[in-house]
Design a protein around this motif. Structure first.
Motif, PDB file in Angstrom:
ATOM      1  N   SER A   2       0.833  -1.203   0.000  1.00 44.36           N
ATOM      2  CA  SER A   2       0.000   0.000   0.000  1.00 44.36           C
ATOM      3  C   SER A   2       0.869   1.255   0.000  1.00 44.36           C
ATOM      4  O   SER A   2       0.482   2.273  -0.570  1.00 44.36           O
ATOM      5  N   SER A   3       2.057   1.194   0.622  1.00 44.52           N
ATOM      6  CA  SER A   3       2.956   2.360   0.601  1.00 44.52           C
ATOM      7  C   SER A   3       3.395   2.670  -0.816  1.00 44.52           C
ATOM      8  O   SER A   3       3.438   3.834  -1.220  1.00 44.52           O
ATOM      9  N   ALA A   4       3.714   1.648  -1.587  1.00 44.51           N
ATOM     10  CA  ALA A   4       4.117   1.869  -2.976  1.00 44.51           C
ATOM     11  C   ALA A   4       2.976   2.504  -3.764  1.00 44.51           C
ATOM     12  O   ALA A   4       3.201   3.427  -4.560  1.00 44.51           O
ATOM     13  N   ALA A   5       1.763   2.046  -3.547  1.00 48.96           N
ATOM     14  CA  ALA A   5       0.607   2.615  -4.241  1.00 48.96           C
ATOM     15  C   ALA A   5       0.391   4.069  -3.852  1.00 48.96           C
ATOM     16  O   ALA A   5       0.019   4.890  -4.695  1.00 48.96           O
ATOM     17  N   ILE A   6       0.640   4.383  -2.580  1.00 50.36           N
ATOM     18  CA  ILE A   6       0.497   5.764  -2.123  1.00 50.36           C
ATOM     19  C   ILE A   6       1.459   6.674  -2.879  1.00 50.36           C
ATOM     20  O   ILE A   6       1.111   7.792  -3.267  1.00 50.36           O
ATOM     21  N   PHE A   7       2.665   6.194  -3.110  1.00 52.96           N
ATOM     22  CA  PHE A   7       3.672   7.000  -3.805  1.00 52.96           C
ATOM     23  C   PHE A   7       3.405   7.120  -5.303  1.00 52.96           C
ATOM     24  O   PHE A   7       3.887   8.054  -5.937  1.00 52.96           O
ATOM     25  N   ILE A   8       2.657   6.189  -5.878  1.00 51.20           N
ATOM     26  CA  ILE A   8       2.539   6.125  -7.335  1.00 51.20           C
ATOM     27  C   ILE A   8       1.189   6.606  -7.865  1.00 51.20           C
ATOM     28  O   ILE A   8       1.130   7.392  -8.814  1.00 51.20           O
ATOM     29  N   VAL A   9       0.085   6.138  -7.303  1.00 52.87           N
ATOM     30  CA  VAL A   9      -1.230   6.324  -7.919  1.00 52.87           C
ATOM     31  C   VAL A   9      -1.618   7.799  -8.056  1.00 52.87           C
ATOM     32  O   VAL A   9      -1.944   8.262  -9.156  1.00 52.87           O
ATOM     33  N   PHE A  10      -1.585   8.542  -6.967  1.00 50.23           N
ATOM     34  CA  PHE A  10      -2.024   9.932  -6.997  1.00 50.23           C
ATOM     35  C   PHE A  10      -1.181  10.771  -7.963  1.00 50.23           C
ATOM     36  O   PHE A  10      -1.740  11.431  -8.853  1.00 50.23           O
ATOM     37  N   PRO A  11       0.154  10.752  -7.846  1.00 50.44           N
ATOM     38  CA  PRO A  11       0.949  11.566  -8.786  1.00 50.44           C
ATOM     39  C   PRO A  11       0.784  11.137 -10.245  1.00 50.44           C
ATOM     40  O   PRO A  11       0.737  11.987 -11.138  1.00 50.44           O
ATOM     41  N   LEU A  12       0.690   9.843 -10.487  1.00 50.19           N
ATOM     42  CA  LEU A  12       0.546   9.370 -11.860  1.00 50.19           C
ATOM     43  C   LEU A  12      -0.776   9.830 -12.469  1.00 50.19           C
ATOM     44  O   LEU A  12      -0.821  10.279 -13.619  1.00 50.19           O
ATOM     45  N   CYS A  13      -1.843   9.737 -11.707  1.00 46.79           N
ATOM     46  CA  CYS A  13      -3.151  10.195 -12.195  1.00 46.79           C
ATOM     47  C   CYS A  13      -3.136  11.698 -12.463  1.00 46.79           C
ATOM     48  O   CYS A  13      -3.691  12.160 -13.469  1.00 46.79           O
ATOM     49  N   LEU A  14      -2.505  12.462 -11.582  1.00 45.04           N
ATOM     50  CA  LEU A  14      -2.436  13.909 -11.796  1.00 45.04           C
ATOM     51  C   LEU A  14      -1.622  14.244 -13.042  1.00 45.04           C
ATOM     52  O   LEU A  14      -1.994  15.130 -13.820  1.00 45.04           O
TER      53      LEU A  14
END
Length: 171
Positions: A2-14
């Protein structure tokens, strides 16, 4: 995980939303949908309690109410309203949400001035062969998704999920 997803999902979508808005003057509906769904999955997987998730949803609802009013007044585009709402759920009712909204406003003002200045120099820019999307000159809109993304990038390190992810890295 979940930590990896926190670092990736939001910035990638933006980043995707900003690029899409720059090139097409639209933000695909799937971007806010992914942001909302991913937040719920990541928050639950990270152990965020239901009360806190509820406060994040309240923050998104408040942002949506203001955005809906601005959309109804034809001041804001629907894609921008959906993206801001989906971003707000990641910040919750925290100072990070306030920082995010301030950053979006500041970057939005700078973006608007920059694009208006570009539009006054359209013939020179086109004659020089500078590769800019034609929609920047022909559309009457401002690709505000760029400002939303920049505001998100600036405020995200202080968001609750990022602070939790940082603490897990240190601990």
């Amino acid at each position: 995980m979940s930590s990896a997803a926190i670092f990736i999902v939001f910035p990638l979508c933006l980043a995707f939303a900003a690029l899409s808005d720059l090139l097409t003057m639209t933000i695909p509906n799937r971007v806010p949908a992914i942001l909302l769904g991913a937040f719920l999955v990541i928050a639950l997987a990270s152990g965020v309690d239901f009360w806190q998730i509820g406060l994040h949803v309240v923050a998104a609802a408040a942002v949506f109410a203001v955005c809906f009013l601005l959309f109804a007044l034809n001041v804001m585009g629907g894609g921008d309203a959906k993206l801001l709402t989906a971003c707000a759920v990641w910040f919750g009712l925290t100072n990070a949400l306030v920082a995010f909204l301030i950053y979006v406003s500041l970057f939005g003002g700078l973006l608007t001035v920059a694009i208006l200045l570009l539009r006054t120099q359209e013939s020179r820019i086109l004659a020089a062969g500078i590769p800019l999307p034609r929609l920047l000159f022909t559309a009457k809109k401002i690709p505000y998704g760029i400002a939303i993304a920049l505001g998100g990038f600036a405020a995200y390190p202080t968001s609750p999920l990022m602070l939790q992810a940082f603490s897990q890295l240190n601990g």
